[in-house]
Design an enzyme around this catalytic site. Structure first.
Site, PDB file in Angstrom:
ATOM      1  N   SER A  17       0.829  -1.217   0.000  1.00 35.05           N
ATOM      2  CA  SER A  17       0.000   0.000   0.000  1.00 35.05           C
ATOM      3  C   SER A  17       0.860   1.262   0.000  1.00 35.05           C
ATOM      4  O   SER A  17       0.518   2.249  -0.650  1.00 35.05           O
ATOM      5  CB  SER A  17      -0.989   0.001   1.166  1.00 35.05           C
ATOM      6  OG  SER A  17      -0.337   0.225   2.396  1.00 35.05           O
ATOM      7  N   ASN A  18       1.995   1.249   0.700  1.00 34.79           N
ATOM      8  CA  ASN A  18       2.889   2.410   0.648  1.00 34.79           C
ATOM      9  C   ASN A  18       3.537   2.544  -0.729  1.00 34.79           C
ATOM     10  O   ASN A  18       3.724   3.650  -1.231  1.00 34.79           O
ATOM     11  CB  ASN A  18       3.968   2.320   1.737  1.00 34.79           C
ATOM     12  CG  ASN A  18       3.545   3.027   3.017  1.00 34.79           C
ATOM     13  OD1 ASN A  18       3.165   4.190   2.989  1.00 34.79           O
ATOM     14  ND2 ASN A  18       3.600   2.310   4.127  1.00 34.79           N
ATOM     15  N   ARG A  73      21.697 -14.491   5.026  1.00 35.89           N
ATOM     16  CA  ARG A  73      21.365 -13.102   4.687  1.00 35.89           C
ATOM     17  C   ARG A  73      22.328 -12.485   3.686  1.00 35.89           C
ATOM     18  O   ARG A  73      21.928 -11.699   2.832  1.00 35.89           O
ATOM     19  CB  ARG A  73      21.295 -12.244   5.960  1.00 35.89           C
ATOM     20  CG  ARG A  73      20.039 -12.529   6.767  1.00 35.89           C
ATOM     21  CD  ARG A  73      19.732 -11.440   7.751  1.00 35.89           C
ATOM     22  NE  ARG A  73      20.816 -11.205   8.684  1.00 35.89           N
ATOM     23  CZ  ARG A  73      20.872 -10.187   9.528  1.00 35.89           C
ATOM     24  NH1 ARG A  73      19.914  -9.305   9.550  1.00 35.89           N
ATOM     25  NH2 ARG A  73      21.872 -10.044  10.346  1.00 35.89           N
ATOM     26  N   MET A  98      10.008  -6.628   4.759  1.00 35.32           N
ATOM     27  CA  MET A  98      10.172  -7.233   6.077  1.00 35.32           C
ATOM     28  C   MET A  98      11.424  -8.110   6.167  1.00 35.32           C
ATOM     29  O   MET A  98      11.370  -9.288   6.501  1.00 35.32           O
ATOM     30  CB  MET A  98       8.925  -8.049   6.439  1.00 35.32           C
ATOM     31  CG  MET A  98       7.641  -7.245   6.383  1.00 35.32           C
ATOM     32  SD  MET A  98       7.666  -5.770   7.439  1.00 35.32           S
ATOM     33  CE  MET A  98       7.490  -6.533   9.037  1.00 35.32           C
ATOM     34  N   ARG A  99      12.562  -7.515   5.853  1.00 37.28           N
ATOM     35  CA  ARG A  99      13.840  -8.217   6.006  1.00 37.28           C
ATOM     36  C   ARG A  99      14.829  -7.281   6.684  1.00 37.28           C
ATOM     37  O   ARG A  99      14.868  -6.088   6.385  1.00 37.28           O
ATOM     38  CB  ARG A  99      14.424  -8.627   4.640  1.00 37.28           C
ATOM     39  CG  ARG A  99      13.566  -9.545   3.818  1.00 37.28           C
ATOM     40  CD  ARG A  99      13.359 -10.911   4.424  1.00 37.28           C
ATOM     41  NE  ARG A  99      14.624 -11.598   4.644  1.00 37.28           N
ATOM     42  CZ  ARG A  99      14.745 -12.681   5.420  1.00 37.28           C
ATOM     43  NH1 ARG A  99      13.701 -13.167   6.046  1.00 37.28           N
ATOM     44  NH2 ARG A  99      15.913 -13.264   5.579  1.00 37.28           N
ATOM     45  N   LEU A 101      18.405  -6.014   6.843  1.00 34.79           N
ATOM     46  CA  LEU A 101      19.453  -5.949   5.814  1.00 34.79           C
ATOM     47  C   LEU A 101      20.842  -5.960   6.448  1.00 34.79           C
ATOM     48  O   LEU A 101      21.043  -5.422   7.542  1.00 34.79           O
ATOM     49  CB  LEU A 101      19.251  -4.691   4.971  1.00 34.79           C
ATOM     50  CG  LEU A 101      17.888  -4.660   4.246  1.00 34.79           C
ATOM     51  CD1 LEU A 101      17.560  -3.254   3.778  1.00 34.79           C
ATOM     52  CD2 LEU A 101      17.891  -5.641   3.080  1.00 34.79           C
ATOM     53  N   HIS A 117       8.550   3.522   8.937  1.00 35.07           N
ATOM     54  CA  HIS A 117       8.330   2.659  10.105  1.00 35.07           C
ATOM     55  C   HIS A 117       7.092   3.143  10.852  1.00 35.07           C
ATOM     56  O   HIS A 117       6.913   4.348  11.045  1.00 35.07           O
ATOM     57  CB  HIS A 117       9.560   2.713  11.023  1.00 35.07           C
ATOM     58  CG  HIS A 117       9.437   1.821  12.212  1.00 35.07           C
ATOM     59  ND1 HIS A 117       9.556   0.443  12.120  1.00 35.07           N
ATOM     60  CD2 HIS A 117       9.174   2.097  13.504  1.00 35.07           C
ATOM     61  CE1 HIS A 117       9.373  -0.077  13.326  1.00 35.07           C
ATOM     62  NE2 HIS A 117       9.151   0.901  14.172  1.00 35.07           N
ATOM     63  N   THR A 149      20.193   2.873   8.300  1.00 29.63           N
ATOM     64  CA  THR A 149      21.563   2.614   8.740  1.00 29.63           C
ATOM     65  C   THR A 149      21.653   1.134   9.106  1.00 29.63           C
ATOM     66  O   THR A 149      20.652   0.415   9.089  1.00 29.63           O
ATOM     67  CB  THR A 149      21.926   3.470   9.970  1.00 29.63           C
ATOM     68  OG1 THR A 149      21.075   3.091  11.064  1.00 29.63           O
ATOM     69  CG2 THR A 149      21.761   4.958   9.685  1.00 29.63           C
ATOM     70  N   LEU A 152      18.943  -1.283  13.238  1.00 32.30           N
ATOM     71  CA  LEU A 152      17.530  -1.422  12.876  1.00 32.30           C
ATOM     72  C   LEU A 152      16.710  -0.208  13.301  1.00 32.30           C
ATOM     73  O   LEU A 152      16.730   0.190  14.472  1.00 32.30           O
ATOM     74  CB  LEU A 152      16.949  -2.688  13.526  1.00 32.30           C
ATOM     75  CG  LEU A 152      15.483  -2.978  13.224  1.00 32.30           C
ATOM     76  CD1 LEU A 152      15.279  -3.315  11.754  1.00 32.30           C
ATOM     77  CD2 LEU A 152      14.971  -4.106  14.106  1.00 32.30           C
TER      78      LEU A 152
END
Length: 196
Positions: A17-18, A73, A98-99, A101, A117, A149, A152
């Site tokens: 949606s964003n 990852r 939803m990961r 990084l 967020h 950054t 998180l």
């Protein structure tokens, strides 16, 4: 006077949606003509992400880099970087991606990587933000657009919106009100970056 090309890649994991709010704002507010800002691709880590179909219907390039197909990852982030870099983006926008990084990924896109967020950072980084805000008795919640950054949900805050927490709020009702503000502030923050 011609404007420099500023391709934009959006990363999603779900309904997008964003992402849709960003794409629609880019067209309605003529980002391409004003600043060269064009959403060129939408990439998801989940092949079943509903937002991919919407993006395809808009004529956008789409790709899937399924995190479940990679050993760890670092391997996933390397494949994701390859998919992103094919579009030479000026900005990489996380929109419900939803990961977590890796530092190497974040460093590769330093200054170009932006996230939204669903809390008033630095409060409530991570997940279950609305439930946590209600449980803590917060009177206000909201959303934050920030540079990414290695830590998180940290990084320079680019925009925030405040939403009251109502006495009878559930996490779902609060999330709905916050989301409507996300759809407003994310495009506004991106416009400021494009025009800088």
């Amino acid at each position: 006077m011609s404007v420099a090309d500023q391709p934009i890649v959006i990363l999603i994991s779900g309904s997008g949606s964003n992402m849709a709010a960003l794409v629609e704002a880019s067209r309605q507010r003529r980002w391409a003509q004003r600043w060269g800002g064009r959403v060129v691709a939408v990439i998801s880590n989940r092949p079943e992400a509903a937002g991919l179909e919407w993006a395809r219907e808009q004529g956008l390039a789409t790709a899937v880099v399924d995190h479940r197909q990679h050993e760890g990852r670092e391997a996933f982030d390397a494949a994701l970087m390859q998919a992103i870099d094919a579009h030479r983006p000026a900005l990489v926008l996380l929109a419900g991606f939803m990961r977590i990084l890796t530092p190497g990924f974040v460093a590769h896109y330093q200054g170009r990587l932006v996230n939204i967020h669903p809390s008033l950072l630095p409060a409530f980084p991570g997940l279950k933000t609305h439930q946590r805000a209600i449980e803590m008795g917060c009177r206000f919640a909201g959303a934050t657009v920030h540079r990414v950054t290695a830590e998180l949900d940290h990084g320079e805050i680019l925009a925030q919106a405040v939403v009251p927490v109502l006495p009878d709020d559930t996490p779902e009702r609060l999330a709905e009100r916050v989301l409507s503000q996300e759809h407003r502030i994310y495009p506004e923050a991106v416009e400021r970056l494009l025009s800088a």
